[in-house]
Design a protein around this motif. Sequence first.
Motif, PDB file in Angstrom:
ATOM      1  N   ALA A 220      -5.452   7.227   0.827  1.00 53.97           N
ATOM      2  CA  ALA A 220      -5.618   6.895   2.266  1.00 53.97           C
ATOM      3  C   ALA A 220      -7.148   6.237   2.399  1.00 53.97           C
ATOM      4  N   GLU A 221      -8.034   6.500   1.827  1.00 54.42           N
ATOM      5  CA  GLU A 221      -9.403   5.893   1.915  1.00 54.42           C
ATOM      6  C   GLU A 221      -9.409   4.609   1.552  1.00 54.42           C
ATOM      7  N   GLN A 222      -8.823   4.361   0.316  1.00 54.06           N
ATOM      8  CA  GLN A 222      -9.021   2.933  -0.262  1.00 54.06           C
ATOM      9  C   GLN A 222      -8.024   1.906   0.395  1.00 54.06           C
ATOM     10  N   MET A 223      -6.736   2.551   0.595  1.00 47.89           N
ATOM     11  CA  MET A 223      -5.869   1.452   0.982  1.00 47.89           C
ATOM     12  C   MET A 223      -5.602   1.529   2.818  1.00 47.89           C
ATOM     13  N   GLY A 224      -6.046   2.539   3.286  1.00 52.87           N
ATOM     14  CA  GLY A 224      -5.881   2.963   4.501  1.00 52.87           C
ATOM     15  C   GLY A 224      -4.480   3.713   4.891  1.00 52.87           C
ATOM     16  N   ALA A 225      -4.682   4.617   5.706  1.00 51.51           N
ATOM     17  CA  ALA A 225      -3.392   5.330   6.232  1.00 51.51           C
ATOM     18  C   ALA A 225      -3.733   5.585   7.849  1.00 51.51           C
ATOM     19  N   ASP A 226      -2.779   5.493   8.516  1.00 53.70           N
ATOM     20  CA  ASP A 226      -2.743   5.812   9.994  1.00 53.70           C
ATOM     21  C   ASP A 226      -1.885   7.166  10.244  1.00 53.70           C
TER      22      ASP A 226
ATOM     23  N   THR B 139      -5.012  -5.258  11.657  1.00 56.01           N
ATOM     24  CA  THR B 139      -3.882  -6.017  11.857  1.00 56.01           C
ATOM     25  C   THR B 139      -2.732  -5.694  11.396  1.00 56.01           C
ATOM     26  N   SER B 140      -2.466  -4.378  10.693  1.00 52.05           N
ATOM     27  CA  SER B 140      -1.371  -3.612  10.168  1.00 52.05           C
ATOM     28  C   SER B 140      -1.252  -2.480  10.419  1.00 52.05           C
ATOM     29  N   ILE B 141      -0.307  -1.674  10.213  1.00 53.18           N
ATOM     30  CA  ILE B 141      -0.315  -0.250  10.220  1.00 53.18           C
ATOM     31  C   ILE B 141       0.107   0.332   8.921  1.00 53.18           C
ATOM     32  N   ARG B 142      -0.407   1.294   8.603  1.00 55.65           N
ATOM     33  CA  ARG B 142      -0.487   1.860   7.164  1.00 55.65           C
ATOM     34  C   ARG B 142      -0.100   3.333   7.301  1.00 55.65           C
ATOM     35  N   PHE B 143       0.851   3.647   6.064  1.00 53.37           N
ATOM     36  CA  PHE B 143       1.302   5.225   6.144  1.00 53.37           C
ATOM     37  C   PHE B 143       1.485   5.690   4.772  1.00 53.37           C
TER      38      PHE B 143
ATOM     39  N   GLU C 186       2.761  -0.482   4.139  1.00 54.62           N
ATOM     40  CA  GLU C 186       1.878  -1.282   5.035  1.00 54.62           C
ATOM     41  C   GLU C 186       2.681  -2.312   5.631  1.00 54.62           C
ATOM     42  N   VAL C 187       2.732  -2.467   6.863  1.00 53.32           N
ATOM     43  CA  VAL C 187       3.462  -2.980   8.111  1.00 53.32           C
ATOM     44  C   VAL C 187       2.464  -4.095   8.588  1.00 53.32           C
ATOM     45  N   THR C 188       2.561  -5.529   8.299  1.00 54.80           N
ATOM     46  CA  THR C 188       1.953  -6.432   9.055  1.00 54.80           C
ATOM     47  C   THR C 188       2.928  -7.299   9.811  1.00 54.80           C
ATOM     48  N   LYS C 189       2.351  -8.251  10.476  1.00 51.20           N
ATOM     49  CA  LYS C 189       3.105  -9.121  11.227  1.00 51.20           C
ATOM     50  C   LYS C 189       4.530  -9.594  10.790  1.00 51.20           C
ATOM     51  N   HIS C 190       4.501  -9.912   9.476  1.00 51.30           N
ATOM     52  CA  HIS C 190       5.729 -10.848   8.822  1.00 51.30           C
ATOM     53  C   HIS C 190       6.437  -9.782   7.789  1.00 51.30           C
ATOM     54  N   LYS C 191       5.859  -8.707   7.326  1.00 49.83           N
ATOM     55  CA  LYS C 191       6.545  -7.973   6.179  1.00 49.83           C
ATOM     56  C   LYS C 191       6.096  -6.505   6.125  1.00 49.83           C
ATOM     57  N   MET C 192       6.686  -5.799   5.258  1.00 47.65           N
ATOM     58  CA  MET C 192       6.415  -4.372   5.045  1.00 47.65           C
ATOM     59  C   MET C 192       6.129  -4.304   3.610  1.00 47.65           C
ATOM     60  N   THR C 193       5.051  -3.812   2.951  1.00 50.84           N
ATOM     61  CA  THR C 193       4.905  -3.671   1.540  1.00 50.84           C
ATOM     62  C   THR C 193       4.844  -2.260   1.225  1.00 50.84           C
ATOM     63  N   LEU C 194       5.699  -1.730   0.152  1.00 50.08           N
ATOM     64  CA  LEU C 194       5.831  -0.436  -0.208  1.00 50.08           C
ATOM     65  C   LEU C 194       5.199  -0.102  -1.642  1.00 50.08           C
ATOM     66  N   THR C 195       4.261   0.525  -1.969  1.00 52.62           N
ATOM     67  CA  THR C 195       3.743   0.708  -3.114  1.00 52.62           C
ATOM     68  C   THR C 195       3.970   2.296  -3.513  1.00 52.62           C
ATOM     69  N   PHE C 196       4.554   2.460  -4.773  1.00 52.55           N
ATOM     70  CA  PHE C 196       4.925   3.822  -5.151  1.00 52.55           C
ATOM     71  C   PHE C 196       3.555   4.404  -6.146  1.00 52.55           C
ATOM     72  N   ILE C 197       3.106   5.475  -5.921  1.00 53.84           N
ATOM     73  CA  ILE C 197       1.923   5.882  -6.628  1.00 53.84           C
ATOM     74  C   ILE C 197       2.021   7.086  -7.345  1.00 53.84           C
ATOM     75  N   GLN C 198       1.521   7.099  -8.514  1.00 54.54           N
ATOM     76  CA  GLN C 198       1.401   8.526  -9.214  1.00 54.54           C
ATOM     77  C   GLN C 198       0.324   8.928  -9.189  1.00 54.54           C
ATOM     78  N   ALA C 199       0.493  10.433  -9.106  1.00 54.06           N
ATOM     79  CA  ALA C 199      -0.914  11.372  -8.682  1.00 54.06           C
ATOM     80  C   ALA C 199      -2.097  10.955  -9.765  1.00 54.06           C
ATOM     81  N   LYS C 200      -1.562  10.678 -10.735  1.00 53.99           N
ATOM     82  CA  LYS C 200      -2.756  10.581 -11.871  1.00 53.99           C
ATOM     83  C   LYS C 200      -3.337   9.069 -11.586  1.00 53.99           C
ATOM     84  N   GLY C 201      -3.159   8.366 -10.581  1.00 55.76           N
ATOM     85  CA  GLY C 201      -4.045   7.325 -10.240  1.00 55.76           C
ATOM     86  C   GLY C 201      -3.695   5.891 -10.386  1.00 55.76           C
ATOM     87  N   THR C 202      -2.448   5.601 -10.697  1.00 55.73           N
ATOM     88  CA  THR C 202      -2.015   4.207 -10.588  1.00 55.73           C
ATOM     89  C   THR C 202      -0.924   4.029  -9.719  1.00 55.73           C
TER      90      THR C 202
END
Length: 321
Positions: free
Chosen positions: A46-52, A12-16, A282-298
């Motif tokens: 991409a595996e944990q949070m999903g990526a299309d 129910t969302s698009i992830r990228f 992640e884009v859902t019906k009502h909102k887009m959530t953006l998460t900034f991620i560092q390569a060392k894993g958080t």
Amino acid sequence: MVVVVSPPENQTSIRFLALGDWGGVPYPPYITPVEKATAWEMGKIAEQMGADFVLALGDNFYYSGVNSADSPRFQDTFEHVYTADSLNIPWYILAGNHDHAGNVKAQIDYSRKSDRWRFPHYYYELNFRIPNTKRTLSIMMLDTVMLCGNSDDYDDEKPRGPLSTIEANRQLTWLQKRMAQSKADFLLVAGHYPVWSVSEHGPTECLLKRLRPLLVKHKATAYFCGHDHNLQYLKESGVGYVVSGAGNFLDPDTRHWHHVPKDTLKFFTGQASTLGGFVHGEVTKHKMTLTFIQAKGTSLYRTVLPRRDIDIDQNGSDDKD
């Protein structure tokens, strides 16, 4: 060029993922430690949070692009680096200044040789329907070097104007028309050069003049770019500005800190200790959530952008489902 994409129906969302300035180096081992660490973390996220799909925001091959679709750099800096199964998804590509130092057409031609490399034209539009809703996402992929000129032509690295005014105006006319017609619930624009940035390159005057008014007028959800080798998030006149240029090198430079409007900068990191980084959307019906991620894993920062407030149908209602 307009590309219509259908994501899987069981979600129910698009992830990228959005990644810029990831293009390795032109000598063995053809990758940098930052690229390697970032590629590894992208696979995990991409595996944990999903990526299309992945948005690749330019400077795909340092330092002077590629000259042929048969260049070994496609293998050395791309295919052999982003090897996680979860990254075997479409990569939608645009060109940066270093790509224009080579042959961008060769990168476009490589689309015929790779299942995941998608680069249909110098600029193009992607249209998605968010599965199991009536909501839509559009992404306008731009060639900001064609629009503004090559920053590498000058000592101060500021583009001074396009190589071809005709081509620049043709792209801008296309963009104006597509944005004016867009009824998408979420409208993203992506290019290589930043509109706003506090780092080494700073704001791009050409884009402030030619692109920013369109982003504001047509209520774009966000603008994605690279060019500066760090992660930034700015919010100005209702538009989110995402700088994701930490795919290969890191730069903590903040010399343009006072060259963006007051209080617009919400997040910045370019520290070597992060090992690199990228953005998950992640884009859902009502909102887009953006998460900034560092390569060392958080994750370092998260923000939420609402659906566009536009009058969609004739009854004055935009609630489409």
